[in-house]
Design a protein around this motif. Structure first.
Motif, PDB file in Angstrom:
ATOM      1  N   GLU A  86      -1.366  -5.479  -0.345  1.00 47.77           N
ATOM      2  CA  GLU A  86      -0.312  -4.449  -0.394  1.00 47.77           C
ATOM      3  C   GLU A  86      -0.701  -3.218  -0.331  1.00 47.77           C
ATOM      4  O   GLU A  86       0.163  -2.315  -0.395  1.00 47.77           O
ATOM      5  CB  GLU A  86       0.320  -4.605  -1.816  1.00 47.77           C
ATOM      6  N   PHE A  87      -2.070  -2.818  -0.585  1.00 44.88           N
ATOM      7  CA  PHE A  87      -2.365  -1.437  -0.367  1.00 44.88           C
ATOM      8  C   PHE A  87      -2.257  -0.955   1.285  1.00 44.88           C
ATOM      9  O   PHE A  87      -2.004  -1.711   2.044  1.00 44.88           O
ATOM     10  CB  PHE A  87      -3.980  -1.293  -0.581  1.00 44.88           C
ATOM     11  N   HIS A  88      -2.172   0.292   1.386  1.00 46.73           N
ATOM     12  CA  HIS A  88      -2.254   0.955   2.422  1.00 46.73           C
ATOM     13  C   HIS A  88      -3.570   0.889   3.225  1.00 46.73           C
ATOM     14  O   HIS A  88      -4.541   1.416   2.533  1.00 46.73           O
ATOM     15  CB  HIS A  88      -1.663   2.316   2.725  1.00 46.73           C
ATOM     16  N   ALA A  89      -3.809   0.359   4.452  1.00 47.46           N
ATOM     17  CA  ALA A  89      -5.254   0.310   5.019  1.00 47.46           C
ATOM     18  C   ALA A  89      -5.281   1.739   5.790  1.00 47.46           C
ATOM     19  O   ALA A  89      -4.524   1.576   6.832  1.00 47.46           O
ATOM     20  CB  ALA A  89      -5.380  -0.892   5.810  1.00 47.46           C
ATOM     21  N   PRO A  90      -6.189   2.596   5.712  1.00 47.60           N
ATOM     22  CA  PRO A  90      -6.250   3.671   6.548  1.00 47.60           C
ATOM     23  C   PRO A  90      -6.618   3.381   8.045  1.00 47.60           C
ATOM     24  O   PRO A  90      -7.318   2.359   8.190  1.00 47.60           O
ATOM     25  CB  PRO A  90      -7.298   4.463   5.842  1.00 47.60           C
ATOM     26  N   VAL A  91      -5.874   3.895   8.888  1.00 48.13           N
ATOM     27  CA  VAL A  91      -5.971   3.723  10.161  1.00 48.13           C
ATOM     28  C   VAL A  91      -7.178   4.867  10.821  1.00 48.13           C
ATOM     29  O   VAL A  91      -6.905   6.012  10.756  1.00 48.13           O
ATOM     30  CB  VAL A  91      -4.705   4.028  11.049  1.00 48.13           C
ATOM     31  N   ALA A  92      -8.308   4.240  11.376  1.00 48.64           N
ATOM     32  CA  ALA A  92      -9.289   5.185  12.056  1.00 48.64           C
ATOM     33  C   ALA A  92      -8.524   5.857  13.378  1.00 48.64           C
ATOM     34  O   ALA A  92      -7.920   5.266  14.100  1.00 48.64           O
ATOM     35  CB  ALA A  92     -10.441   4.480  12.389  1.00 48.64           C
ATOM     36  N   GLY A  93      -8.972   7.150  13.311  1.00 43.76           N
ATOM     37  CA  GLY A  93      -8.240   8.156  14.189  1.00 43.76           C
ATOM     38  C   GLY A  93      -7.117   8.790  13.897  1.00 43.76           C
ATOM     39  O   GLY A  93      -6.876  10.072  14.526  1.00 43.76           O
ATOM     40  N   ARG A  94      -6.412   8.308  12.956  1.00 43.80           N
ATOM     41  CA  ARG A  94      -5.361   9.368  12.339  1.00 43.80           C
ATOM     42  C   ARG A  94      -6.094  10.498  11.333  1.00 43.80           C
ATOM     43  O   ARG A  94      -7.329  10.052  10.795  1.00 43.80           O
ATOM     44  CB  ARG A  94      -4.406   8.425  11.542  1.00 43.80           C
ATOM     45  N   PRO A  95      -5.171  11.485  11.026  1.00 43.22           N
ATOM     46  CA  PRO A  95      -5.953  12.543   9.888  1.00 43.22           C
ATOM     47  C   PRO A  95      -6.465  11.762   8.810  1.00 43.22           C
ATOM     48  O   PRO A  95      -5.651  11.402   7.799  1.00 43.22           O
ATOM     49  CB  PRO A  95      -4.671  13.405   9.715  1.00 43.22           C
ATOM     50  N   TRP A  96      -7.943  11.877   8.209  1.00 43.75           N
ATOM     51  CA  TRP A  96      -8.223  11.145   7.439  1.00 43.75           C
ATOM     52  C   TRP A  96      -7.822  11.446   6.003  1.00 43.75           C
ATOM     53  O   TRP A  96      -7.501  10.618   5.280  1.00 43.75           O
ATOM     54  CB  TRP A  96      -9.731  11.508   7.299  1.00 43.75           C
ATOM     55  N   ARG A  97      -7.265  12.708   5.844  1.00 41.23           N
ATOM     56  CA  ARG A  97      -7.093  13.139   4.576  1.00 41.23           C
ATOM     57  C   ARG A  97      -5.490  12.564   4.206  1.00 41.23           C
ATOM     58  O   ARG A  97      -5.385  12.058   3.106  1.00 41.23           O
ATOM     59  CB  ARG A  97      -6.961  14.772   4.662  1.00 41.23           C
TER      60      ARG A  97
END
Length: 481
Positions: A86-97
């Motif tokens: 259910e967590f948001h998985a960060p997407v590589a290539g999008r703004p990290w912050r």
């Protein structure tokens, strides 16, 4: 004894009632077992979870469960994995912050739903595929952004410490809201305590008990401090190419409302998950507008193009920072007056009051919005059960387009530029553009405000300043985009 007469074979027989079919139980699967275990823990706590209790909820024998989960530890592993999903998985290539911020904001929402999971998230010796995949996504996002392996470890540890540490503290608090906090404060802070512990007393009475404060509101402020602190660890030269800018189409995860003033009163643009375009709503007061929308949509965030949080004797940093963000359009941001100036009946009186307090005169635009500013101020101070944000449409348009939109919003060129920016940012042309008491620029401004509200709901919005200022009214003063 009389003998029974034989049955008449020609007599009609009573019909045999049909058998009532037994209701079919859903098949017992690992997924169903895990989902029921999560539901049990959510409702009654982890201490209530046993294989026998779980089997009873599923309507099966306890031994049936072991065909799908070999033991309770395996069940706990699977439950934690379901929470990670259910967590948001960060997407590589999008703004990290922005990606890490959204991951933490969504993570807090998930852990508020599954309070039993806080101490288990990184404590399992046999993590499942969702847990490993989530960690891989965070690591990939940081590495792609240019963090070294060592810096990636520092950032991941600090961000997780903030999320899980905050949740442990938030869930352990002995009060649920300010009313309960006030009761506790009244019980423990007597005159002797106040004299002995002046700083504790000052914080409790002058900050924590101010209207609008909650411990949960500290989460995003402190998260931004953490992310700001680690930003210096990134190696810009090592960052991957192809970063996605702010115009990435917004994801509408919950209903949100953008509001702008108009001749009829207020016009709103409602964004809902799955809806093809914004729905336009009009009402005479902001309270009526929000209530009308909430009759059919569970709106979580309301953005309004109006100053929220009025200064006492200074100007606001929010206004100055918004002007800095709009080169060529800075004049679209007026300086918010002091609270005392807005209480004056006419512009001349307001000018006298404002100059004496902040040294600033009173512009016609700032005073012309006096009635609407006071209306929204009174509504916000009534503590509506929805998050309310101040949004400046021009700052939102500049954020989604990557630069300020210079054509005037009332011109055909300006309308086309704003529709194009909204479309690129994931907001389709609204259901209507103008009507009785509201114009096209009002509707497009409301759509831009709704876009920022949707970003807020997913943890991507930014605030000017960060953290917000807070004046004597206790209301955070910041422009969001």
């Amino acid at each position: 004894m009389a003998q029974a007469r034989p049955a008449d074979p020609t007599a009609p027989r009573s019909p045999v009632p049909p058998r009532t079919p037994r209701p079919e139980r859903p098949a017992l699967t690992r997924e169903r077992i895990v989902a029921e275990a999560v539901s049990l823990a959510d409702g009654s706590g982890l201490a209530a979870l046993s294989m026998r209790a779980l089997a009873g909820r599923l309507g099966v024998e306890a031994m049936s469960l072991y065909h799908h989960v070999p033991h309770k530890d395996a069940l706990l592993d699977a439950m934690v994995d379901a929470v990670f999903a259910e967590f948001h998985a960060p997407v590589a290539g999008r703004p990290w912050r922005e990606e890490l911020r959204r991951r933490s904001v969504v993570g807090r929402e998930v852990l508020l739903r599954h309070r039993w999971a806080v101490g288990l998230m990184d404590a399992r010796r046999s993590p499942g595929p969702e847990a490993v995949g989530h960690h891989d996504a965070v690591l990939g996002c940081l590495r792609r952004a240019g963090f070294s392996l060592a810096a990636t470890g520092h950032v991941f540890a600090l961000v997780d410490a903030h999320l899980y540490g905050f949740m442990v503290q938030e869930l352990a608090l002995p009060f649920a809201d300010q009313e309960e906090l006030a009761v506790i404060e009244g019980e423990i802070v007597d005159e002797a305590t106040a004299a002995a512990f002046p700083h504790f007393t000052e914080f409790a009475r002058e900050h924590a008990l101010r209207p609008g404060w909650s411990f949960g509101a500290e989460f995003e402020v402190t998260l931004d401090l953490v992310l700001g602190a680690v930003a210096g660890l990134v190696d810009e030269d090592a960052a991957g190419e192809g970063d996605i800018g702010a115009a990435t189409p917004v994801e509408v995860t919950v209903p949100v409302l953008g509001v702008d003033g108009c001749k009829a009163g207020w016009v709103g643009a409602l964004l809902e998950p799955g809806a093809p375009r914004p729905r336009v709503v009009v009402a005479a007061t902001v309270a009526e507008l929000v209530e009308a929308v909430r009759e059919s949509a569970d709106v979580r965030v309301v953005g309004i193009d109006i100053p929220i949080g009025l200064p006492d004797s200074t100007t606001r940093r929010a206004d100055a920072l918004a002007r800095q963000a709009l080169p060529g359009k800075a004049s679209s941001v007026f300086t918010t007056l002091t609270r005392a100036a807005y209480a004056a009946d006419d512009r001349a009186s307001a000018d006298t009051v404002n100059r004496s307090l902040s040294g600033q005169g009173v512009g016609s635009q700032a005073f012309a919005l006096r009635a609407k500013i006071l209306e929204v101020d009174a509504w916000v101070r009534s503590r509506p059960t929805v998050e309310v944000l101040e949004v400046h449409p021009e700052v939102s348009f500049a954020t989604m387009a990557g630069a300020p939109l210079l054509p005037g919003k009332k011109t055909a060129e300006g309308r086309a530029a704003r529709l194009e920016a909204l479309a690129a940012a994931g907001v389709a042309r609204p259901s209507v553009l103008e009507g009785r008491g509201y114009a096209a620029d009002d509707v497009l401004d409301a759509c831009a405000v709704a876009w920022t509200a949707a970003r807020r709901a997913t943890g991507l919005s930014r605030s000017l300043p960060d953290p917000p200022e807070v004046f004597s009214d206790g209301i955070p003063a910041a422009i969001h985009a």
